[in-house]
Design a protein around this motif. Structure first.
Motif, PDB file in Angstrom:
ATOM      1  N   PRO A 421       0.763  -1.155  -0.047  1.00  0.00           N
ATOM      2  CA  PRO A 421      -0.054  -0.141  -0.147  1.00  0.00           C
ATOM      3  C   PRO A 421       0.803   1.519  -0.088  1.00  0.00           C
ATOM      4  N   VAL A 422       1.739   1.586   0.869  1.00  0.00           N
ATOM      5  CA  VAL A 422       2.026   2.632   0.584  1.00  0.00           C
ATOM      6  C   VAL A 422       3.592   3.226  -0.639  1.00  0.00           C
ATOM      7  N   VAL A 423       3.936   1.118  -1.022  1.00  0.00           N
ATOM      8  CA  VAL A 423       4.427   1.816  -2.427  1.00  0.00           C
ATOM      9  C   VAL A 423       3.696   2.509  -3.643  1.00  0.00           C
ATOM     10  N   THR A 424       2.282   1.309  -3.637  1.00  0.00           N
ATOM     11  CA  THR A 424       1.547   2.315  -4.346  1.00  0.00           C
ATOM     12  C   THR A 424       0.964   3.007  -3.943  1.00  0.00           C
ATOM     13  N   ALA A 425       0.797   3.654  -3.065  1.00  0.00           N
ATOM     14  CA  ALA A 425       0.299   5.067  -2.595  1.00  0.00           C
ATOM     15  C   ALA A 425       1.374   5.987  -3.531  1.00  0.00           C
ATOM     16  N   LEU A 426       2.810   6.019  -3.285  1.00  0.00           N
ATOM     17  CA  LEU A 426       4.056   6.618  -2.981  1.00  0.00           C
ATOM     18  C   LEU A 426       4.294   6.674  -5.418  1.00  0.00           C
ATOM     19  N   ASN A 427       4.013   5.486  -5.639  1.00  0.00           N
ATOM     20  CA  ASN A 427       3.858   5.455  -7.701  1.00  0.00           C
ATOM     21  C   ASN A 427       2.495   5.848  -7.829  1.00  0.00           C
ATOM     22  N   ALA A 428       1.576   6.462  -7.224  1.00  0.00           N
ATOM     23  CA  ALA A 428       0.257   6.916  -7.519  1.00  0.00           C
ATOM     24  C   ALA A 428       0.313   8.326  -7.625  1.00  0.00           C
ATOM     25  N   PHE A 429       0.841   8.650  -7.069  1.00  0.00           N
ATOM     26  CA  PHE A 429       1.200  10.318  -6.490  1.00  0.00           C
ATOM     27  C   PHE A 429       2.133  10.529  -7.532  1.00  0.00           C
ATOM     28  N   SER A 430       2.745   9.626  -8.345  1.00  0.00           N
ATOM     29  CA  SER A 430       4.227  10.373  -8.751  1.00  0.00           C
ATOM     30  C   SER A 430       3.399  10.417 -10.748  1.00  0.00           C
ATOM     31  N   VAL A 431       2.679   8.682 -10.708  1.00  0.00           N
ATOM     32  CA  VAL A 431       1.476   8.982 -11.898  1.00  0.00           C
ATOM     33  C   VAL A 431       1.079  10.064 -11.990  1.00  0.00           C
ATOM     34  N   MET A 432       0.256  10.491 -11.094  1.00  0.00           N
ATOM     35  CA  MET A 432      -0.870  11.530 -11.197  1.00  0.00           C
ATOM     36  C   MET A 432       0.626  12.968 -12.014  1.00  0.00           C
ATOM     37  N   ARG A 433       1.431  12.716 -11.013  1.00  0.00           N
ATOM     38  CA  ARG A 433       2.190  13.888 -10.804  1.00  0.00           C
ATOM     39  C   ARG A 433       2.698  14.679 -12.644  1.00  0.00           C
ATOM     40  N   MET A 434       2.857  12.849 -13.077  1.00  0.00           N
ATOM     41  CA  MET A 434       3.470  13.791 -14.304  1.00  0.00           C
ATOM     42  C   MET A 434       1.894  13.610 -15.781  1.00  0.00           C
ATOM     43  N   PHE A 435       1.063  13.149 -15.024  1.00  0.00           N
ATOM     44  CA  PHE A 435      -0.459  13.167 -15.717  1.00  0.00           C
ATOM     45  C   PHE A 435      -1.225  15.090 -15.651  1.00  0.00           C
ATOM     46  N   ALA A 436      -0.447  15.447 -13.918  1.00  0.00           N
ATOM     47  CA  ALA A 436      -0.695  16.637 -14.005  1.00  0.00           C
ATOM     48  C   ALA A 436       0.084  17.686 -14.801  1.00  0.00           C
ATOM     49  N   ARG A 437       1.312  16.956 -14.813  1.00  0.00           N
ATOM     50  CA  ARG A 437       2.480  18.125 -15.353  1.00  0.00           C
ATOM     51  C   ARG A 437       2.375  18.391 -17.378  1.00  0.00           C
ATOM     52  N   LEU A 438       1.805  16.698 -16.862  1.00  0.00           N
ATOM     53  CA  LEU A 438       1.913  16.783 -18.524  1.00  0.00           C
ATOM     54  C   LEU A 438       0.435  17.218 -19.614  1.00  0.00           C
ATOM     55  N   PHE A 439      -0.223  17.393 -18.494  1.00  0.00           N
ATOM     56  CA  PHE A 439      -1.904  17.383 -19.378  1.00  0.00           C
ATOM     57  C   PHE A 439      -2.373  18.742 -18.588  1.00  0.00           C
ATOM     58  N   LEU A 440      -2.430  18.616 -17.489  1.00  0.00           N
ATOM     59  CA  LEU A 440      -3.202  19.868 -16.901  1.00  0.00           C
ATOM     60  C   LEU A 440      -2.526  21.221 -16.509  1.00  0.00           C
TER      61      LEU A 440
END
Lengths: 501, 468
Positions: A421-440
């Motif tokens: 759960p902890v690693v998945t939470a970190l990765n989820a944040f990283s992916v969302m950060r990348m998504f936000a950086r690229l598209f938002l």
């Protein structure tokens, strides 16, 4: 005892792909080459699908291909065969024009054929050949070299006198060569460790080398060395990030998503060295967990999207080995299901990012948001769904995969219950950060005029999206074969654990 | 009619509509506003009728709950993930709120979001949220609750960052996402522990709500599980110290603020505690902790709310205050009161949020109706506290209790610093690992006077599809 298929689809698929790759490589027109490659890989995919359906029809069955029995299709490789073929086809369809050369396409086809050869191998030698062949386009050719880069950009292992880059940076090449050498050594020692058996039997995949005699120990060590190097487990992870940053993105993601390291463990290491695997599972499982956490931390602070993608891929893929080493049917099934998720979703993310790079002419490098959703909302949706599936969001195949993984490994490795759960939470944040950086965010000047998903991109990415979503809603269909394979692997292990209920 | 049909339909309707709308858009079909809004309104109208039918079913059945089992979602060996929904007098009020309020918000949004470029996106996300929250309230196991909980979280973020052309909503969305994911670790780990201890997370097995037996968890086990679930509940319900995300969430459109942070999503944490009440009873110190946290949150919300300069943020803190009080009620075991409080609060707050754009107008109207004698409130507090204390409280409230600063400094900061340290070590080893190659190449390229280095040179604006 194995049955035989009426026609050998896997052999035919591999052979035709290799033959067509030669013709594609000789083409002069890139788009014509793409069409030929697409056709060939579509046939290849169809062949693998036929084999997979045959196995799915009778899940406990194992089909060998006449006449030489060197290739086999069973519950373990049926889905990887068709999945990898689909990924290769998708990459060829999605590759941006400016990356496309006939040799590039031929390289993809060779990689696809040889990886499938490794999956279907019923023989240590064939497997080794497949492993080596999947690396050949990177190590022995310049199929994926990028033309036209100015020759005065130098760096160790980067530019050559002709102004073309080597495909991969030096550390990556060393790691891959080392993995091949380690594999060969391990295979040779496996054969040596079965002195009473004939050569055919020693090369086969059914003779378990019991105990921990020195040859078995050494074989196990070399094989796991190959796995660690190929998968990029800590401390052998360092080659992956620069390979992603500087190398060809789509071929790299295909290389990584072959998961031949994990397949080596499932097909060869666990069945053929069960005692060694049992003794070492704790160490290897914890190493995988450590790698997952380590890579997740690196992804958290990564600025370069390619690097971020590499780290998130390493992190989520590291859980595959944890599941395989769990000794439980549920954990192994979870691992094999997670394989499908990681492969499909990371390929989706890489494909979308490659499309963006092609549209922008490269990564701008400036901090802040790009706001590309203004011009490319569909690409944004594909990226978002791929990213969410990778981190186990509900409604995607990632959710049942991680659930199975957790349930199956709780008994043997309770740390996973906290780390996942902890690693998945970190990765989820990283992916969302990348998504936000690229598209938002506030759109850059290029955003409004940027082309959204082209028809070929939309087709391929929608297929991937439907796979992930349909698999999330109706996972039973995609879990059935991994469950059968998992039962078989778990039954071979000494001191097999039963999980949960 | 099979009693399992209605609960399933309640969730499948908005979920199916979301899937249809999403797929249609992906395939290039441009749907008119009227069609999209009409379908959504019809869907939640039907959901409201389904809920009425469920009330009737429950009331006439004479049973305390309706359990609908749909088999196993997937199974491997001895393990299976059951698909079970659970409708009782705890979940049905919230299901009613979910269906009814989403219906009202959909009706409101049809006009409020008219001609907004994100109209279609809003309604797709609203349908996905609806499916998620209804699944969460109707779930028959903690595993299935996780699915609904995560869907609600993701849709929440995407709606906070709805006005995606501005940086602030996006940054707020990321911050909220980080808080959610950090706290969700509690829910995931807690459910994992349930499986370790009891081999299941199904309500029928682990919660002796309607049967005369004890939970299979021992006191110590229940304590561990409940503290983890409490962490998750605190995050979702904006309890201190995780309350900083709620005002940030006001960046989203007003209808989504109403339905998420006035009505449903923000009460998900309280519902989780209500559902897990038998475990709270078996656990040690959990109830007391809930009371303390709730009380602190209520105080924090009321003080900070008095320093807010905009309507929605003030409403956010008012919501937080009520959530704190609800937590106190749950901690004391006043579950029925808490349920009524949630219901009333959701209705009033939704109305207030939807009226927020007109709040100033309303205030002037009320002020005029009071003959211009509508005074300030809170004078009793000024009478109780000395001036210095008031000033100190004011500064504390202005910085919103320093919670965000503390979380950044003591929670997020160390993790980021550790990650940066590791990255620094890797860069130091760069000649061996090749990690620093890109930076080396970039420096060399700048020296050579090239615009960019890396995969592809230069930057082309407005690239058309033909070149791609």
């Amino acid at each position: 005892m194995s049955d035989q298929l009426f026609i050998p689809p896997v052999s035919l698929g591999i052979l035709l792909t290799l033959i067509f790759s030669w013709f594609v490589g000789k083409q002069t027109d890139a788009e014509k080459a793409r069409r030929q490659a697409t056709g060939a890989l579509a046939l290849h995919f169809a062949a693998m699908l036929v084999a997979a359906v045959a196995v799915a029809w009778t899940p406990g069955s194992r089909f060998s291909e006449a006449p030489w029995q060197w290739l086999v299709v069973d519950a373990l490789n049926a889905i990887p065969l068709s999945l990898y073929a689909a990924l290769s086809l998708g990459v060829v369809v999605l590759a941006p024009k400016r990356k496309l050369t006939p040799r590039w396409l031929a390289g993809i086809m060779v990689m696809c054929a040889m990886t499938c050869l490794a999956y279907a191998a019923n023989n240590l030698l064939i497997f080794t050949l497949g492993w080596a062949g999947s690396l050949a386009p990177f190590l022995l050719t310049r199929a994926f070299a990028m033309p036209g880069v100015a020759a005065d950009i130098k760096g160790p292992g980067v530019a050559d006198a002709g102004g073309r880059r080597h495909t991969l940076p030096l550390p990556a090449r060393i790691a891959l060569w080392a993995s091949l050498v380690s594999l060969c050594a391990g295979m040779a020692l496996l054969v040596y460790a079965a002195p009473e058996a004939g050569l055919n039997e020693a090369l086969g995949l059914t003779l378990a080398r019991q105990g921990d005699a020195p040859p078995v120990f050494a074989a196990f060590a070399f094989l796991m060395g190959a796995v660690i190097l190929r998968k990029g487990l800590f401390p052998a992870h360092s080659w992956l990030a620069p390979a992603f940053e500087q190398g060809p993105l789509l071929p790299m993601i295909l290389l990584v998503n072959g998961h031949l390291g994990a397949f080596l463990v499932a097909r060869i290491v666990l069945p053929l060295t069960p005692d060694m695997a049992h003794h070492a599972w704790s160490l290897l499982s914890n190493l995988s967990l450590f790698t997952a956490g380590y890579a997740a931390l690196l992804a958290l602070v990564a600025r370069n999207p390619r690097r971020l993608l590499a780290m998130v891929s390493i992190s989520q893929a590291a859980f595959l080995l944890t599941g395989l080493e769990s000794n439980t049917q549920v954990g192994i099934a979870g691992s094999l299901t997670l394989w499908q998720v990681v492969a499909m979703s990371t390929t989706m993310l890489a494909a979308v990012y490659a499309a963006i790079e092609a549209r922008l002419g490269g990564w701008p490098g400036q901090p802040g948001f790009l706001g590309l959703a203004a011009g490319a909302p569909r690409l944004a949706v594909f990226f978002a769904v791929g990213g969410l599936a990778l981190v186990g969001a509900p409604l995607t195949l990632g959710f049942p995969a991680e659930d199975l993984l957790l349930q199956g490994t709780l008994v043997t490795n309770p740390y996973l219950g906290v780390v996942l759960p902890v690693v998945t939470a970190l990765n989820a944040f990283s992916v969302m950060r990348m998504f936000a950086r690229l598209f938002l965010g506030r759109p850059v000047a290029a955003a409004p005029g940027m082309a959204d998903a082209l028809p070929r991109e939309r087709l391929a990415l929608t297929a991937a999206l439907l796979f992930l979503l349909a698999g999330g809603l109706f996972p039973a269909a995609l879990i059935r074969l991994p469950a059968v394979a998992a039962a078989r692997i778990a039954a071979m292990m000494p001191g097999q654990q039963h999980s949960g209920r | 009619m099979n009693e399992g049909f209605l609960p399933a339909l309640l969730i499948l309707a908005p979920g199916g509509l979301c899937a249809v709308l999403g797929l249609a858009w992906l395939l290039g079909w441009r749907m008119r506003e009227r069609l999209v809004a009409g379908l959504t309104i019809a869907c939640y109208g039907a959901a409201s009728l389904i809920v009425v039918a469920l009330w009737r079913q429950l009331l006439t059945s004479g049973r305390p709950m309706i359990q609908a089992v749909y088999g196993n979602w997937f199974e491997v060996g001895h393990y299976h993930f059951p698909l079970a929904l659970w409708v009782d007098y705890t979940s049905l009020p919230l299901l009613t709120l979910g269906a009814l309020l989403t219906f009202l918000v959909a009706v409101f949004s049809r006009r409020y979001m008219h001609r907004d470029e994100g109209f279609f996106r809003f309604f797709v996300l609203l349908n996905l949220f609806g499916a998620g929250i209804l699944l969460f309230f109707a779930a028959g196991s903690f595993d299935l609750m996780i699915a609904g909980w995560e869907i609600v979280g993701v849709t929440s973020i995407l709606l906070i960052a709805f006005f995606q052309r501005r940086d602030d909503p996006v940054l707020s969305g990321l911050r909220v996402f980080a808080t959610y994911r950090a706290c969700d670790v509690g829910l995931l780990t807690g459910v994992v522990l349930m499986h370790i201890y009891a081999g299941t997370s199904e309500f029928t097995q682990i919660l002796p709500t309607y049967v005369e037996r004890h939970t299979p968890l021992s006191g110590q086990q229940a304590t561990m599980v409940m503290f983890l679930l409490l962490l998750a509940a605190m995050g979702k319900a904006a309890q201190v110290p995780f309350s900083g995300w709620l005002p940030r969430a006001m960046e989203g459109p007003t209808p989504s603020s109403a339905i998420f942070y006035g009505a449903l999503s923000v009460h998900a944490g309280a519902y989780l505690l209500l559902r897990a009440w038998p475990l709270i009873e078996a656990a040690a110190y959990v109830a007391e902790t809930i009371i303390v946290i709730g009380a602190l949150t209520a105080l924090h919300g009321t003080f900070v709310g008095r320093t807010c300069a905009d309507a929605k943020t003030a409403l956010a803190y008012a919501t937080m205050t009520q959530l704190g009080i609800i937590f106190v009620e749950i901690g004391f075991g006043w579950r029925t009161l808490a349920l009524w409080h949630i219901t009333g609060h959701a209705l009033v707050r939704t109305m207030q949020f939807l009226r927020a754009p007109s709040m100033l107008h309303d205030h002037h109207r009320v002020h005029a109706a009071a003959g211009g004698h509508l005074g300030a409130t809170g004078g009793w507090l000024a009478a109780l506290l000395p001036q210095r204390a008031q000033l100190w409280l004011y500064r504390l409230a202005l910085d919103r209790g320093h919670h965000d600063t503390m979380l950044d400094r003591f929670v997020a900061g160390p993790v980021v610093r550790l990650a940066e340290w590791i990255q620094g070590v890797e860069h130091m080893l760069a000649p061996m690992s090749g990690t620093g190659q890109e930076e080396t190449s970039r420096r060399l390229a700048r020296k050579a006077g090239l615009a960019n280095s890396g995969p592809g040179l230069g930057q082309t604006e407005g690239m058309e599809g033909a070149d791609v």
